[in-house]
Structure formats: structure tokens, C-alpha cells
Design a protein around this motif. Structure first.
Motif, short mmCIF file in Angstrom:
data_model
loop_
_atom_site.label_atom_id
_atom_site.label_comp_id
_atom_site.label_asym_id
_atom_site.label_seq_id
_atom_site.Cartn_x
_atom_site.Cartn_y
_atom_site.Cartn_z
N THR A 1 0.83 -1.22 0.00
CA THR A 1 0.00 0.00 0.00
C THR A 1 0.86 1.27 0.00
O THR A 1 0.51 2.25 -0.64
N ARG A 2 1.98 1.23 0.78
CA ARG A 2 2.77 2.45 0.88
C ARG A 2 4.22 2.11 1.21
O ARG A 2 4.52 1.03 1.74
N ILE A 3 5.09 3.07 0.91
CA ILE A 3 6.50 2.96 1.30
C ILE A 3 6.83 4.15 2.19
O ILE A 3 6.55 5.30 1.83
N THR A 4 7.42 3.85 3.33
CA THR A 4 7.85 4.90 4.26
C THR A 4 9.36 4.90 4.35
O THR A 4 9.98 3.83 4.45
N GLU A 5 9.95 6.08 4.33
CA GLU A 5 11.40 6.20 4.52
C GLU A 5 11.64 6.80 5.90
O GLU A 5 11.28 7.96 6.16
N PHE A 6 12.24 6.00 6.78
CA PHE A 6 12.32 6.39 8.20
C PHE A 6 13.10 7.67 8.44
O PHE A 6 12.71 8.50 9.27
N LYS A 7 14.22 7.86 7.71
CA LYS A 7 15.04 9.04 7.98
C LYS A 7 14.27 10.34 7.73
O LYS A 7 14.58 11.37 8.31
N ARG A 8 13.28 10.27 6.86
CA ARG A 8 12.48 11.48 6.59
C ARG A 8 11.49 11.77 7.73
O ARG A 8 11.01 12.88 7.86
N LEU A 9 11.20 10.74 8.52
CA LEU A 9 10.35 10.94 9.70
C LEU A 9 11.17 11.38 10.90
O LEU A 9 10.74 12.22 11.68
N THR A 10 12.33 10.76 11.05
CA THR A 10 13.08 10.93 12.30
C THR A 10 14.15 12.01 12.20
O THR A 10 14.74 12.38 13.22
N TRP A 11 14.47 12.43 10.98
CA TRP A 11 15.50 13.43 10.71
C TRP A 11 16.89 12.91 11.10
O TRP A 11 17.81 13.69 11.32
N GLN A 12 17.03 11.60 11.16
CA GLN A 12 18.34 11.02 11.45
C GLN A 12 19.29 11.27 10.27
O GLN A 12 18.88 11.22 9.12
N LYS A 13 20.56 11.53 10.57
CA LYS A 13 21.57 11.68 9.51
C LYS A 13 22.36 10.38 9.41
O LYS A 13 22.84 9.87 10.41
N ALA A 14 22.45 9.83 8.19
CA ALA A 14 23.23 8.60 8.01
C ALA A 14 23.51 8.43 6.52
O ALA A 14 22.80 9.00 5.68
N ASP A 15 24.53 7.63 6.18
CA ASP A 15 24.90 7.45 4.76
C ASP A 15 23.91 6.57 4.02
O ASP A 15 23.72 6.70 2.82
#
Ligand code: FAD
Ligand code: UDP
Length: 373
Positions: free
Chosen positions: A282-296
Motif C-alpha cells: 500500500t505504501r513505502i515509508t522512509e524512516f530518515k524522513r520521519l526521524t531526521w536522522q543523519k546517516a549514509d
């Protein structure tokens, strides 16, 4: 531990009650959960790539209820995140809830203008119109728009998510995402919105770290119920399971999650992209865009909905439709005969509750408990 209160389930329903009883009443509470962690479906943790993920699907906190917001704010600071969602429709990305910007993204200029004018004329600016209501419009252009949005945004998504058509579910389901006669692309217009700065699990750790509370994990109520002694039981598991399915099994929707890590900074252009018509998820969520975590690297989750049938399937969604609710009412009546048990939460009350509604209803139930003594 000698506990006057036993709480089954360490999600928000159980944890709010445990925290209030321990802090305000200064009474001992035993919390049990069959899982190996606290937090219920809001549990988050770092994955093997160090990305903070929501193990049971993406959770965004939003509420109009100041009491619920203030309560959770005792246990966390917030990133003032405002949620926006895109839907992939006919090869284009358009904002959902469907709004005036979605019309611009999907239709040529002059036709888009005509549809926009008609919506503004009929409903007015900033109005929210559930799709099932928009479909009742008699104007030919609005009817075209309603049929288009119904087909391209709601019908196939809802069939994937619920195995049912929108009109066979309670109107509250698709009413959660009404057509919005506005240019506001946010998924929620609630006054309070955010993501806990350190994630959800630390919120629960703080709530439950009270000398009056003991938490026993990997403890299934069904296995220990005969040994428990209490004045009051707060039960937040499935209500039909509590009564050993005496009226039959309540249906739930379950989910399979596909987690993927990608070796790039970002995977997609929004925190959540819905795929109403394409693919099995149904959907794709990208966690870094929710949590604002910085990572490569970045981790995403795809949600595949299914009926909850096997013993190992987790009941995520009660089904807001006539038959299941009728069956639930029998359990609700039965629950009233169990005066020393409080049934609370999404599974015990068989309601499609968001986190804030659970917190608000737990706080309200606690106030009653305080009066009852
Ligand atoms: P739960 O969190 O389900 O907790 C119940 C606990 O009881 C579980 O830990 C379970 O293991 C335990 N339990 C069950 N049976 C037993 C047993 N027999 N013995 C011992 N323990 C038992 N809400 C929002 O506000 N915003 C969102 O963005 C959002 N996104 C969501 C996304 C998904 C995919 C899902 C499924 C839900 C989402 N929600 C969201 C809703 C949110 O998860 C619920 O409102 C909230 O978790 C309900 O809390 P609860 O305590 O009632 O239930
Ligand atoms: N919905 C839809 N298309 C969308 C978004 C939502 O058909 O693009 C319908 C679908 O029936 C879904 C319901 O609206 O189950 C509620 O959506 P919400 O995003 O609130 O669902 P949740 O986050 O609770 O899974």
C-alpha cells in the motif's frame, strides 16, 4: 511482586494506566507483555545499519487534544515534524489527502482550473469533503472528479488494505483522508504534531521506570492468567482472546513488512508514498524522513496487508464494518460483567484508534478509577 494492579500489554493503553497508577495512586503495578519489548506497536529500535526504524509500521504523533499532547510531552521533547504524503497515480506524484495541488499535478491547466472553481463554489475554501460524500455531487465535472479520486486514490488502496470496498467499511475509514479544498499539503491539520526526538521506545522506558512498576516481558496472559492475583486488571490485548472466542473470532487485518536498506542518502521524495493502484504493497515509508536522522544509508518499509489468520499473525487493525462491530458488541456486553477488569486500547475496545485517542481514553479511564478507588 504483590501488585494490586496488573496490566496486560505495554503499549500506550497499558503504559499510560501503569504510569498513572504508579505515580498518582502510588500503588504497585505489574505489567506483562507477551512480546520481548515494551511500546506495543509503537516500538522503535535501530536496525542492523543503525537506522531508527518503527518495527510495526510508521507512527506519526498528531492530536488536537492538548491533554494528550501535554501528557506525552512529560516523557519526550519533540521534533516539530509535519507529515506530508504523496500518492503515485498514473505515473505522477500527487499530494494526499487529495487537494487543489493534486488536481494541478494530475490534470491539464484549464481543466484543473475548472475543477478547482467548481469545488470552491460548491464547498468553499479549506473545507474537507469525505470521498463518499463527494460522490453524491450532481454537477457533471464534480462527479467526474469524485469518480476519478474514488477510483485512483481510494478503491484499490482500500481493497489492498482491507480486502473490502470503501462503501462496505464505516465511513470513518476513508473519512480519515478527506478531499481537502485547500493548498495545504499536510496529512493532518492537528494543532499538535511531532516525532519524539529520541524515538518512541525511550518514551515508554521513561513512563515505566517507576519503582512501583515491574515489567515482565515474554509473558503471555493466556499462560499465566490462572496465577495472577489483583484488585484490578487492565487488559489491552484482543477482547475475543480474553473470552476464549466464546462468540466467535473477531476479524482483524494483519500486515507483512518489507524492510530494505539502500546505500544512498535518500530513497524517495517524501516520508510516505502511497501506491493505491500499483504493486502489492500500500505504501513505502522512509524512516530518515520521519526521524531526521543523519546517516549514509537509508531504510524503507513496504506494507503488505493481509487477513489475520495464523497464530503468528499480529492483529493490527480492527475492521470497522457492520458485521465485525456487531460481533464486538457481544464481547462489549460480556466485558461489562467483569467489574474488576478494565478493557482498554485498540484491541480490547476493537476501535481504529490513533495513539492520541488511546492516550486520551486511558487518561479519562484513569480519572474514573481514581474516583472508584
Ligand atoms: P498495542 O500497541 O497493540 O499494545 C497492545 C500490547 O498488548 C502489545 O504489546 C501486545 O504484545 C500485548 N498483548 C496482546 N495480547 C497479549 C497477551 N495475551 N499477553 C500479554 N500481552 C499481550 N497511530 C497514530 O497516532 N499515528 C500513526 O501514524 C499510526 N500509525 C500506525 C501504523 C500502523 C501500521 C499501525 C498498525 C498502527 C498505527 N497507529 C498510529 C495506531 C497505533 O499503533 C495504536 O493507536 C496504538 O499502538 C494502540 O496502543 P494499544 O496500547 O491499544 O495497543
Ligand atoms: N486511503 C486510501 N488511499 C490513500 C490513503 C488512504 O484509500 O491513499 C483509505 C484506506 O481505506 C485507508 C484509510 O483511507 O485504510 C485510512 O488511511 P490512513 O492513512 O489513515 O491509514 P493508517 O495510517 O491508519 O493505515
Amino acid at each position: 511482586m504483590d501488585a494490586e494492579y496488573v496490566v496486560v500489554g505495554a503499549g500506550f493503553a497499558g503504559s499510560v494506566m501503569a504510569e498513572r497508577i504508579a505515580s498518582v495512586l502510588n500503588k504497585k503495578v505489574l505489567v506483562i507483555d507477551k512480546r520481548g519489548h515494551i511500546g506495543g506497536n509503537c516500538y522503535d529500535c535501530p536496525d542492523e545499519h543503525g537506522i531508527l526504524i518503527h518495527k510495526y509500521g510508521p507512527h506519526i504523533f498528531h492530536t488536537v487534544n492538548e491533554e494528550a499532547w501535554n501528557y506525552v510531552s512529560n516523557f519526550t521533547e519533540w521534533n516539530l515534524y509535519q507529515h506530508e504524503v504523496l500518492a503515485f497515480i498514473d505515473g505522477h506524484y500527487a499530494p494526499v489527502p487529495f487537494n487543489l495541488n493534486s488536481i494541478r499535478a494530475l490534470f491539464p491547466g484549464s481543466f484543473a482550473q475548472k475543477l478547482e472553481n467548481k469545488l470552491l463554489e460548491k464547498f468553499g475554501f479549506n473545507k474537507k469533503v469525505p470521498i463518499l460524500d463527494l460522490r453524491k455531487a450532481d454537477d457533471a465535472d464534480l462527479k467526474f472528479l469524485a469518480d476519478y479520486v474514488y477510483e485512483k486514490v481510494f478503491l484499490h488502496y482500500t481493497e489492498k488494505q482491507w480486502g473490502m470496498k470503501p462503501e462496505d467499511l464505516s465511513p470513518e475509514v476513508t473519512g480519515r483522508v478527506p478531499v481537502f479544498v485547500s493548498r495545504d499539503n499536510r496529512y493532518f491539520q492537528d494543532r499538535f504534531q511531532g516525532m519524539p526526538v529520541k524515538g518512541y521506545t525511550p518514551v515508554f522506558e521513561k513512563m515505566l521506570s517507576n519503582r512501583n512498576i515491574r515489567v515482565d516481558l515474554n509473558t503471555d496472559y493466556r499462560k499465566v492468567r490462572g496465577q495472577l492475583k489483583y484488585k484490578k486488571l487492565i487488559y489491552t490485548g484482543p477482547v475475543d482472546e480474553f473470552f476464549e472466542y466464546k462468540f466467535g473470532k473477531l476479524p482483524y487485518r494483519s500486515l507483512d513488512f518489507g524492510f530494505e536498506n539502500h546505500k544512498k542518502e535518500f530513497y524517495q521524495d517524501a516520508s510516505v508514498i502511497n501506491y493505491p493502484n500499483d504493486y502489492g504493497f500500500t505504501r513505502i515509508t522512509e524512516f530518515k524522513r520521519l526521524t531526521w536522522q543523519k546517516a549514509d544509508s537509508t531504510t524503507i518499509i513496504k506494507e503488505f496487508s493481509k487477513a489475520c489468520e495464523k497464530e503468528t499473525d499480529i492483529p493490527y487493525y480492527p475492521i470497522p464494518a457492520d458485521e465485525p462491530v456487531k460481533l464486538y458488541k457481544k464481547y462489549e456486553e460480556e466485558a461489562k460483567n467483569n467489574k474488576n477488569v478494565i478493557f482498554l486500547g485498540r484491541l480490547a475496545q476493537y476501535k481504529y484508534y490513533n495513539m492520541d485517542a488511546i492516550i486520551a481514553s486511558s487518561l479519562a479511564r484513569f480519572k474514573e478509577l481514581k474516583v472508584e478507588g
